[in-house]
Design an enzyme around this catalytic site. Sequence first.
Site, short mmCIF file in Angstrom:
data_model
loop_
_atom_site.label_atom_id
_atom_site.label_comp_id
_atom_site.label_asym_id
_atom_site.label_seq_id
_atom_site.Cartn_x
_atom_site.Cartn_y
_atom_site.Cartn_z
N HIS A 50 7.44 6.94 3.86
CA HIS A 50 6.61 8.37 4.66
C HIS A 50 6.01 7.97 5.54
CE1 HIS A 50 2.67 9.03 2.22
NE2 HIS A 50 3.87 8.55 1.10
N CYS B 100 3.47 6.16 -3.68
CA CYS B 100 4.58 5.68 -2.35
C CYS B 100 4.67 5.12 -1.67
CB CYS B 100 5.14 7.28 -1.89
SG CYS B 100 5.71 8.00 -3.20
#
Length: 213
Positions: free
Chosen positions: A166, A182
């Site tokens: 992301h 992440c």
Amino acid sequence: MPSRRLALGLILIAPLAACQSRGPQTLAQADEAAWYTGSMPDKPFDVPLVDTSRLDPKYRRQVVRYTGPEKPGTIVVDIDARQLALVQDDGTAMQYGVGVGKLGFSWKGQARVGRKGTWPDWRPTTTMVSLNPDLPRTLKGGVDNPLGARALYLYQGSRDILFRIHGTNEPWSIGEQMSSGCVRMLNEDIVDLYERVPVGATVLVKRNGKYRV
């Protein structure tokens, strides 16, 4: 360029994200406005553009020679090198710098892009809520959202493994190991990657040179 109010909002919201950094504000954050040079048109929000001269050259988006065995279209994330490569069909790869999870939070293995999101909402995991009941249950997408301008949601089979690639509103974290797990990219880089990869693309996340558990 982010306003003073927006910059403050970024700092306040940053600790909320499942894929966001934790800990005290760094010196890099203190001159946050200096990281930005303008914006790129996008909908429904413009994408803040980063002054990439502030990054180590190895973390800037670039085409590199690629000799690995992976097929074109494969995303290869090297946790140790803090780099993500999208394999191309001419012996090269598009390489991007990334920020990764702290030791003990980084996942490795093989997955696929199960879905893609534009200016995605953020929702905490059940575990995060149990640890911090005051967390908001949903944070709407936007420039101040920790998931940034785009997100690739990784799946194994039909199961969302809660691991994302992301954007980030903390450009100083690229090349660092500081998030909760992440893989984060500059917003302009995740926009570029988002346009290049389809749902179903294979993703390999490697640590210590291996992606198999």
